[in-house]
Design an enzyme around this catalytic site. Structure first.
Site, PDB file in Angstrom:
ATOM      1  N   ARG A 236       0.988  -2.178-103.331  1.00 56.64           N
ATOM      2  CA  ARG A 236       1.277  -1.274-104.455  1.00 56.64           C
ATOM      3  C   ARG A 236       0.011  -0.545-104.898  1.00 56.64           C
ATOM      4  NH1 ARG A 236       3.080  -4.714-107.430  1.00 56.64           N
ATOM      5  NH2 ARG A 236       5.334  -4.411-107.195  1.00 56.64           N
TER       6      ARG A 236
ATOM      7  N   ASN B 131      -0.540   3.630-103.986  1.00 54.00           N
ATOM      8  CA  ASN B 131      -0.640   4.629-105.051  1.00 54.00           C
ATOM      9  C   ASN B 131      -1.990   5.337-105.048  1.00 54.00           C
ATOM     10  OD1 ASN B 131       1.775   4.615-107.132  1.00 54.00           O
ATOM     11  ND2 ASN B 131       1.504   2.506-106.471  1.00 54.00           N
TER      12      ASN B 131
ATOM     13  N   SER C 197       2.856  -7.595-102.250  1.00 60.15           N
ATOM     14  CA  SER C 197       3.269  -6.517-103.153  1.00 60.15           C
ATOM     15  C   SER C 197       2.100  -6.048-104.012  1.00 60.15           C
ATOM     16  CB  SER C 197       4.425  -6.994-104.040  1.00 60.15           C
ATOM     17  OG  SER C 197       4.001  -7.997-104.937  1.00 60.15           O
TER      18      SER C 197
END
Length: 285
Positions: free
Chosen positions: A225, A229, A221
């Site tokens: 992440r 982004n 994660s």
């Protein structure tokens, strides 16, 4: 129309391609020659920019530390003290163990990731075009075969490497606090527990599966992440750059919004690292 689509497609592909170095039977090769090199291919632009920005971080903070005094602080000292205080407060509130490593680690992660993210604000064609000019004029290369991605956190290899480092620290802290036996018990005796030894033995495979998934999901994660982004933001900058000379007004508008993403993602990566290490160093499950 087809030619325009091909041009746009090649523009996007060129900006999403890392500069590569690999070892082949013919010796050290670069870029297109590395297409079949397999796993052992180095993204030299990611390495160069990440290491360079890390050195810049150390130089700035070392310079500020040497010039620090108890009198009226300068602007740089004030800015760095604000960052250090922000990180220190979050570590104090979030990390419930005892370690002298966590605060410096959190500070390093926050500033380093922030600097790497910040490279996304540089106009997308500027440095790659300069690299192509250097390759063409000094090394006799076709400028279209010269690649440079200047945002290390848009390279999945970089974010996975950062997350892997955090994962190793999680394992190390967990074993250090709980011991090897305690770490194994944590993986096999939770979340399902029974007082009957036979029933507990039957539950061990299920506990091990669930705890392993939960443990491995944390670095995944973290990596995905940050990568997702920044990659999305870079893609928008690339599409804006395809406009040509008129890209600067749109670049500015998107950059103003993207500053929030740059700071937030560095902060989130730091905070999750602190939380995961706090959970790993907790003596209770």
């Amino acid at each position: 129309m087809a030619a325009e689509e091909l041009t746009l497609q090649s523009h996007i592909q060129h900006h999403l391609t890392n500069a590569k170095m690999c070892s082949t039977d013919a010796g050290i090769e670069f870029n297109k020659a590395c297409s079949e090199a397999g796993f052992w291919t180095w993204h030299i632009d990611t390495l160069a920019w990440s290491i360079g920005l890390g050195i810049l971080f150390l130089m700035i903070f070392r310079s500020a530390a040497k010039k620090a005094d108890t009198g009226v602080p300068g602007k740089l000292q004030c800015f760095i003290e604000m960052i250090v205080e922000l990180v220190s407060d979050n570590v104090r509130d979030t990390f419930h163990g005892k370690s002298k490593l966590i605060a410096p680690l959190a500070l390093t992660i926050f500033v380093w990731v922030f600097l790497m993210n910040l490279m996304d604000l540089v106009p997308v064609d500027f440095l790659p075009a300069f690299a192509g000019w250097v390759g063409s004029n000094f090394f006799g290369m076709d400028s279209h075969d010269v690649y440079m991605k200047i945002v290390p956190t848009t390279d999945l290899n970089m974010t996975v490497g950062l997350a892997a480092g955090v994962f190793l620290l999680m394992i190390g802290y967990s074993i250090r606090i709980k011991g090897v036996v305690g770490f194994i018990k944590e993986l096999t005796l939770h979340p399902f527990h029974a007082s009957n030894p036979f029933v507990q033995a039957l539950l061990i495979p299920f506990n091990l599966l669930l705890e392993t998934i939960a443990l491995v999901a944390k670095p995944f994660s973290l990596a995905l992440r940050l990568f997702g982004n920044l990659y999305a933001g870079e893609m928008i900058f690339i599409l804006i750059g395809a406009i040509g000379l008129f890209q600067l007004p749109l670049h500015f508008v998107w950059a103003v919004f993207h500053i929030l993403v740059i700071v937030l993602q560095a902060f989130v990566f730091m905070m999750l690292t602190i939380v995961y290490l706090s959970m790993a160093s907790s003596e209770s499950h």
